[in-house]
Design a protein around this motif. Structure first.
Motif, PDB file in Angstrom:
ATOM      1  N   ARG A 295       5.278 -10.443  18.919  1.00 40.08           N
ATOM      2  CA  ARG A 295       6.470 -10.843  19.664  1.00 40.08           C
ATOM      3  C   ARG A 295       6.967  -9.671  20.482  1.00 40.08           C
ATOM      4  NH1 ARG A 295       8.934 -15.705  17.158  1.00 40.08           N
ATOM      5  NH2 ARG A 295      10.198 -15.673  19.029  1.00 40.08           N
ATOM      6  N   ASP A 296       7.495  -9.952  21.660  1.00 49.81           N
ATOM      7  CA  ASP A 296       8.107  -8.976  22.560  1.00 49.81           C
ATOM      8  C   ASP A 296       7.188  -7.778  22.827  1.00 49.81           C
ATOM      9  OD1 ASP A 296      10.097  -8.190  24.292  1.00 49.81           O
ATOM     10  OD2 ASP A 296      11.233  -7.131  22.754  1.00 49.81           O
ATOM     11  N   VAL A 297       5.957  -8.060  23.220  1.00 50.86           N
ATOM     12  CA  VAL A 297       4.977  -7.013  23.536  1.00 50.86           C
ATOM     13  C   VAL A 297       5.391  -6.358  24.854  1.00 50.86           C
ATOM     14  CG1 VAL A 297       2.550  -6.506  24.012  1.00 50.86           C
ATOM     15  CG2 VAL A 297       3.151  -8.320  22.378  1.00 50.86           C
ATOM     16  N   PRO A 298       5.644  -5.042  24.853  1.00 49.40           N
ATOM     17  CA  PRO A 298       6.100  -4.372  26.075  1.00 49.40           C
ATOM     18  C   PRO A 298       4.963  -4.143  27.078  1.00 49.40           C
ATOM     19  CG  PRO A 298       5.901  -2.792  24.287  1.00 49.40           C
ATOM     20  CD  PRO A 298       5.585  -4.142  23.705  1.00 49.40           C
TER      21      PRO A 298
ATOM     22  N   ALA B 172     -10.678 -14.807  17.915  1.00 52.35           N
ATOM     23  CA  ALA B 172      -9.813 -15.620  18.766  1.00 52.35           C
ATOM     24  C   ALA B 172     -10.606 -16.132  19.971  1.00 52.35           C
ATOM     25  CB  ALA B 172      -8.616 -14.803  19.241  1.00 52.35           C
ATOM     26  N   VAL B 173     -10.320 -17.362  20.389  1.00 49.24           N
ATOM     27  CA  VAL B 173     -10.961 -17.922  21.581  1.00 49.24           C
ATOM     28  C   VAL B 173      -9.930 -18.400  22.610  1.00 49.24           C
ATOM     29  CG1 VAL B 173     -13.108 -18.563  20.439  1.00 49.24           C
ATOM     30  CG2 VAL B 173     -11.236 -20.214  20.554  1.00 49.24           C
ATOM     31  N   HIS B 174      -8.681 -18.468  22.220  1.00 48.25           N
ATOM     32  CA  HIS B 174      -7.606 -18.855  23.133  1.00 48.25           C
ATOM     33  C   HIS B 174      -6.400 -17.955  22.873  1.00 48.25           C
ATOM     34  CE1 HIS B 174      -9.888 -22.406  24.071  1.00 48.25           C
ATOM     35  NE2 HIS B 174      -9.816 -22.836  22.833  1.00 48.25           N
ATOM     36  N   ALA B 175      -5.637 -17.725  23.929  1.00 45.13           N
ATOM     37  CA  ALA B 175      -4.409 -16.943  23.798  1.00 45.13           C
ATOM     38  C   ALA B 175      -3.243 -17.778  24.317  1.00 45.13           C
ATOM     39  CB  ALA B 175      -4.516 -15.642  24.586  1.00 45.13           C
ATOM     40  N   LEU B 176      -2.134 -17.696  23.622  1.00 42.38           N
ATOM     41  CA  LEU B 176      -0.891 -18.311  24.060  1.00 42.38           C
ATOM     42  C   LEU B 176       0.043 -17.180  24.431  1.00 42.38           C
ATOM     43  CD1 LEU B 176      -0.430 -20.812  21.090  1.00 42.38           C
ATOM     44  CD2 LEU B 176      -1.584 -21.217  23.260  1.00 42.38           C
ATOM     45  N   GLU B 177       0.716 -17.294  25.572  1.00 39.24           N
ATOM     46  CA  GLU B 177       1.686 -16.265  25.954  1.00 39.24           C
ATOM     47  C   GLU B 177       2.860 -16.914  26.647  1.00 39.24           C
ATOM     48  OE1 GLU B 177      -0.364 -13.510  28.588  1.00 39.24           O
ATOM     49  OE2 GLU B 177       0.198 -14.680  30.336  1.00 39.24           O
ATOM     50  N   ARG B 178       3.994 -16.247  26.549  1.00 40.02           N
ATOM     51  CA  ARG B 178       5.207 -16.699  27.225  1.00 40.02           C
ATOM     52  C   ARG B 178       6.130 -15.504  27.372  1.00 40.02           C
ATOM     53  NH1 ARG B 178       8.849 -19.532  22.529  1.00 40.02           N
ATOM     54  NH2 ARG B 178       9.112 -17.647  21.311  1.00 40.02           N
TER      55      ARG B 178
ATOM     56  N   GLY C 297       8.810  -8.109  28.405  1.00 37.14           N
ATOM     57  CA  GLY C 297       7.988  -8.307  27.221  1.00 37.14           C
ATOM     58  C   GLY C 297       7.549  -9.758  27.093  1.00 37.14           C
ATOM     59  N   ILE C 298       6.413  -9.961  26.409  1.00 35.05           N
ATOM     60  CA  ILE C 298       5.918 -11.318  26.195  1.00 35.05           C
ATOM     61  C   ILE C 298       5.618 -11.550  24.719  1.00 35.05           C
ATOM     62  CG2 ILE C 298       4.960 -11.528  28.522  1.00 35.05           C
ATOM     63  CD1 ILE C 298       2.157 -11.098  27.320  1.00 35.05           C
ATOM     64  N   ASP C 299       5.636 -12.818  24.326  1.00 34.72           N
ATOM     65  CA  ASP C 299       5.198 -13.237  22.996  1.00 34.72           C
ATOM     66  C   ASP C 299       3.756 -13.706  23.130  1.00 34.72           C
ATOM     67  OD1 ASP C 299       7.784 -12.799  22.041  1.00 34.72           O
ATOM     68  OD2 ASP C 299       8.375 -14.893  22.284  1.00 34.72           O
ATOM     69  N   VAL C 300       2.919 -13.343  22.147  1.00 34.96           N
ATOM     70  CA  VAL C 300       1.490 -13.667  22.196  1.00 34.96           C
ATOM     71  C   VAL C 300       1.070 -14.262  20.853  1.00 34.96           C
ATOM     72  CG1 VAL C 300      -0.843 -12.687  22.407  1.00 34.96           C
ATOM     73  CG2 VAL C 300       1.028 -11.758  23.791  1.00 34.96           C
ATOM     74  N   ALA C 301       0.240 -15.302  20.918  1.00 36.59           N
ATOM     75  CA  ALA C 301      -0.413 -15.852  19.729  1.00 36.59           C
ATOM     76  C   ALA C 301      -1.889 -16.026  20.084  1.00 36.59           C
ATOM     77  CB  ALA C 301       0.203 -17.184  19.324  1.00 36.59           C
ATOM     78  N   LEU C 302      -2.774 -15.507  19.245  1.00 35.70           N
ATOM     79  CA  LEU C 302      -4.221 -15.620  19.459  1.00 35.70           C
ATOM     80  C   LEU C 302      -4.773 -16.634  18.463  1.00 35.70           C
ATOM     81  CD1 LEU C 302      -4.829 -11.839  20.023  1.00 35.70           C
ATOM     82  CD2 LEU C 302      -4.775 -13.635  21.748  1.00 35.70           C
ATOM     83  N   VAL C 303      -5.578 -17.575  18.984  1.00 34.51           N
ATOM     84  CA  VAL C 303      -5.973 -18.764  18.236  1.00 34.51           C
ATOM     85  C   VAL C 303      -7.490 -18.854  18.109  1.00 34.51           C
ATOM     86  CG1 VAL C 303      -5.783 -21.295  18.189  1.00 34.51           C
ATOM     87  CG2 VAL C 303      -3.920 -19.923  19.163  1.00 34.51           C
ATOM     88  N   SER C 304      -7.975 -19.267  16.936  1.00 31.85           N
ATOM     89  CA  SER C 304      -9.415 -19.425  16.681  1.00 31.85           C
ATOM     90  C   SER C 304      -9.942 -20.728  17.279  1.00 31.85           C
ATOM     91  CB  SER C 304      -9.690 -19.441  15.177  1.00 31.85           C
ATOM     92  OG  SER C 304      -9.267 -20.683  14.616  1.00 31.85           O
ATOM     93  N   GLU C 305     -11.261 -20.858  17.269  1.00 29.79           N
ATOM     94  CA  GLU C 305     -11.907 -22.077  17.761  1.00 29.79           C
ATOM     95  C   GLU C 305     -11.474 -23.300  16.950  1.00 29.79           C
ATOM     96  OE1 GLU C 305     -16.365 -23.557  19.061  1.00 29.79           O
ATOM     97  OE2 GLU C 305     -16.154 -21.806  17.777  1.00 29.79           O
TER      98      GLU C 305
END
Length: 147
Positions: free
Chosen positions: A106-109, A119-125, A89-97
């Motif tokens: 959180r914990d996306v399977p 959203a224009v950028h994505a953060l993942e880990r 699983g990963i954690d994701v945050a989608l961010v605006s311009e």
């Protein structure tokens, strides 16, 4: 690598938050995960920047949890994230311009898509109990190392 400073309060923490803050403050695990500045309302997280279409498509695909390549990623110019073929699983945050966090999951399977209009950028880990941005917070880029 870049670091994001998240304003408007500290990042969301789950699990053993005190241990995560202690690790971040002492630099334990530097380069392998989130780094928070406890007590100042700012969460600092290091990310690999993935700017090419191929790099964004791949993201964390092909890595395993704990793998040296499984670092937090900024997918520049990306408004959605897929987890097809992921082994964890990963954690994701989608961010605006404007740098505002619009959506957090959180914990996306495996086998899912997370997207957000605006959203224009994505953060993942790799999914973690450590600090992570919350919806509504502002993020800012700060270049600290050029590879």
């Amino acid at each position: 690598m870049v670091t994001f400073d998240v304003g408007g309060g500290s990042c969301a923490e789950s699990g053993d938050a005190a241990a995560a803050r202690a690790n971040a403050e002492t630099g334990v695990g530097a380069g392998t995960g989130p780094h928070a500045k406890a007590g100042d309302g700012v969460c600092s997280i290091r990310f690999q920047v993935l700017g090419s279409a191929l790099a964004r498509l791949r993201g964390l695909l092909g890595t395993r949890r704990g793998d040296a390549r499984a670092l937090p990623c900024l997918l520049a110019g990306c408004r959605s994230v897929h987890t097809f073929g992921m082994a964890y699983g990963i954690d994701v945050a989608l961010v605006s311009e404007q740098g505002r966090v619009l959506r957090v999951r959180r914990d996306v399977p495996a086998g899912r898509v997370v997207s957000c209009r605006g959203a224009v950028h994505a953060l993942e880990r790799p999914s973690s109990d450590g600090p992570w941005p919350q919806a509504g917070q502002a993020v800012s880029l700060q270049l600290f190392d050029v590879l």
